[in-house]
Scaffold this motif. Sequence first.
Motif, PDB file in Angstrom:
ATOM      1  N   VAL A   1     -23.393  -1.627  20.267  1.00 59.25           N
ATOM      2  CA  VAL A   1     -22.561  -2.137  21.366  1.00 59.25           C
ATOM      3  C   VAL A   1     -21.105  -1.963  20.958  1.00 59.25           C
ATOM      4  O   VAL A   1     -20.768  -1.980  19.772  1.00 59.25           O
ATOM      5  N   LEU A   2     -20.244  -1.787  21.945  1.00 62.49           N
ATOM      6  CA  LEU A   2     -18.809  -1.699  21.702  1.00 62.49           C
ATOM      7  C   LEU A   2     -18.168  -3.032  22.067  1.00 62.49           C
ATOM      8  O   LEU A   2     -18.410  -3.559  23.150  1.00 62.49           O
ATOM      9  N   GLU A   3     -17.358  -3.561  21.170  1.00 60.12           N
ATOM     10  CA  GLU A   3     -16.661  -4.819  21.425  1.00 60.12           C
ATOM     11  C   GLU A   3     -15.179  -4.559  21.664  1.00 60.12           C
ATOM     12  O   GLU A   3     -14.499  -3.943  20.834  1.00 60.12           O
ATOM     13  N   ILE A   4     -14.687  -5.039  22.803  1.00 59.88           N
ATOM     14  CA  ILE A   4     -13.253  -5.023  23.096  1.00 59.88           C
ATOM     15  C   ILE A   4     -12.893  -6.403  23.644  1.00 59.88           C
ATOM     16  O   ILE A   4     -13.515  -6.879  24.610  1.00 59.88           O
TER      17      ILE A   4
ATOM     18  N   GLY B   1     -13.572  -9.244  22.481  1.00 58.97           N
ATOM     19  CA  GLY B   1     -14.680 -10.186  22.381  1.00 58.97           C
ATOM     20  C   GLY B   1     -15.819  -9.957  23.349  1.00 58.97           C
ATOM     21  O   GLY B   1     -16.799 -10.710  23.352  1.00 58.97           O
ATOM     22  N   VAL B   2     -15.741  -8.915  24.160  1.00 59.28           N
ATOM     23  CA  VAL B   2     -16.784  -8.606  25.145  1.00 59.28           C
ATOM     24  C   VAL B   2     -17.614  -7.426  24.661  1.00 59.28           C
ATOM     25  O   VAL B   2     -17.067  -6.445  24.145  1.00 59.28           O
ATOM     26  N   ALA B   3     -18.928  -7.517  24.827  1.00 60.00           N
ATOM     27  CA  ALA B   3     -19.837  -6.447  24.408  1.00 60.00           C
ATOM     28  C   ALA B   3     -20.087  -5.490  25.565  1.00 60.00           C
ATOM     29  O   ALA B   3     -20.384  -5.921  26.693  1.00 60.00           O
ATOM     30  N   TYR B   4     -19.981  -4.201  25.264  1.00 58.19           N
ATOM     31  CA  TYR B   4     -20.233  -3.169  26.266  1.00 58.19           C
ATOM     32  C   TYR B   4     -21.352  -2.259  25.769  1.00 58.19           C
ATOM     33  O   TYR B   4     -21.237  -1.636  24.720  1.00 58.19           O
ATOM     34  N   GLY B   5     -22.412  -2.199  26.544  1.00 61.21           N
ATOM     35  CA  GLY B   5     -23.518  -1.310  26.214  1.00 61.21           C
ATOM     36  C   GLY B   5     -23.447  -0.037  27.039  1.00 61.21           C
ATOM     37  O   GLY B   5     -22.362   0.491  27.290  1.00 61.21           O
TER      38      GLY B   5
ATOM     39  N   GLU C   1     -23.851  -9.950  16.915  1.00 63.07           N
ATOM     40  CA  GLU C   1     -25.178 -10.558  16.860  1.00 63.07           C
ATOM     41  C   GLU C   1     -26.093  -9.966  17.926  1.00 63.07           C
ATOM     42  O   GLU C   1     -27.308  -9.844  17.731  1.00 63.07           O
ATOM     43  N   LEU C   2     -25.524  -9.584  19.064  1.00 66.38           N
ATOM     44  CA  LEU C   2     -26.319  -8.934  20.108  1.00 66.38           C
ATOM     45  C   LEU C   2     -26.890  -7.617  19.590  1.00 66.38           C
ATOM     46  O   LEU C   2     -28.077  -7.321  19.787  1.00 66.38           O
ATOM     47  N   ALA C   3     -26.055  -6.810  18.933  1.00 70.15           N
ATOM     48  CA  ALA C   3     -26.528  -5.532  18.386  1.00 70.15           C
ATOM     49  C   ALA C   3     -27.620  -5.759  17.352  1.00 70.15           C
ATOM     50  O   ALA C   3     -28.637  -5.050  17.331  1.00 70.15           O
ATOM     51  N   ARG C   4     -27.446  -6.753  16.507  1.00 70.28           N
ATOM     52  CA  ARG C   4     -28.436  -7.034  15.475  1.00 70.28           C
ATOM     53  C   ARG C   4     -29.748  -7.541  16.085  1.00 70.28           C
ATOM     54  O   ARG C   4     -30.836  -7.175  15.650  1.00 70.28           O
TER      55      ARG C   4
ATOM     56  N   ASP D   1     -24.711 -14.781  20.905  1.00 68.39           N
ATOM     57  CA  ASP D   1     -23.433 -15.498  20.819  1.00 68.39           C
ATOM     58  C   ASP D   1     -22.232 -14.587  20.617  1.00 68.39           C
ATOM     59  O   ASP D   1     -21.098 -14.985  20.893  1.00 68.39           O
ATOM     60  N   SER D   2     -22.453 -13.372  20.094  1.00 64.14           N
ATOM     61  CA  SER D   2     -21.344 -12.453  19.839  1.00 64.14           C
ATOM     62  C   SER D   2     -21.837 -11.026  20.000  1.00 64.14           C
ATOM     63  O   SER D   2     -23.047 -10.764  19.927  1.00 64.14           O
TER      64      SER D   2
END
Length: 407
Positions: free
Chosen positions: A82-85, A87-91, A53-56, A49-50
């Motif tokens: 993950v990097l968040e910018i 609200g978007v996650a970047y792996g 939370e994706l990283a966790r 969802d965020s």
Amino acid sequence: MSADDGRAVQRPRFVLASASPARLKTLRNAGVEPEVIVSGVDEDNVTADSPGELARLLASLKARAVVATLDDHATVLGCDSVLEIDGVAYGKPGTPEVARERLRMMRGRSGVLHTGHCLFDTNTKHELRELASTTVHFADLTDDEIDAYVATGEPLVVAGSFTVDGFGGPFVTGIEGDYHNVVGISLPLVRRMLAEVGIGWPSLWQPAHFAYDEAEAAGYDESRGGVQRARAAAEAVHGLLDPGLSRVVEIAVGTGIVSAELVALGNLMHGVDLSAAMLRHARHRLPGHVAAADAARLPFADRRCDAVVAVWLLHLLDDSEPVLAEVARVLRPGGTFVTTTEKSDAARYADGRSPKERRSEDALALLVARAAQHGLTLDGATTFEGPPRGGGAAPVYPLVRFRRTRP
């Protein structure tokens, strides 16, 4: 197990469920040499969802995947960033084109680097899931700088397409939070998580007095007789082992040269050592079967080992008692401990060395008395020769076997 009950405190088996060289280096710089087991989790097909939370979630999946492969107790740490910018996650970008596009989007802006941490302790059955987040401010990179950075290959394989501890360091103008978290693992957070499962951070430190640097480890085998001496030692050890053993552990495995010869003779070997440099060589010879551990704090449950081997170890110790106690703890009833023992003072003098001024910790009489206190009984012995040195006679090494007779 307390330190005042007469037995050594067991060093935890600490496993890093990550292939990240940066995480491993960060732990090593902090005095910790984890056992690395890569999880194999497919990160691309996981959603949440965020970004945090994706990283966790990814960290949890990594830890659980490695725990499922273990047959002994361990404390397993999984991490993912993950990097968040906006609200978007970047792996990890994966390709130069994606990395270049992301870096252009990031320049002159700020993002939040999330690192999920999952600690699973198989002894207590506790699973802890935590998140550390650090704000990162990026420089206003030029197109030429971005092209040059992408050409290094570094941003293709790291979360968010940047590093703070590598080529990308000059492009990070500031951070707000834990620096190590940006590298990929928050040491203060891991310390707190370990404390929750009863593990003190200093218990993971590796003592410096057995440290070898890379150059010493690379030249160690040849300086000690090379394959010829290792093969002679292995053949002698093999002759004292019971046939058909499923778990033989060499403590102070070093570069793994003796264990590799024992594997060639049909033994299933596992090795532990304190030296990170030595273990890097041992992992090539015994892939998947070595771990960082103190001989007095073995990462095995009670009565789980068929045999324990120690070649040229006990004479290096200030006190062999804790090692003998630990060997007795992990051996099954009827299991064996095979170890080299002290050559006589006469033999030392003949080799051009002075007699020892104090009692040696591998003296046979001392070992027999101490071993008996832990239910280990002497029941076999042999010798083997090393290669001649300096044109003299070949040195002869005594080898003895103790059997665990106490149930």
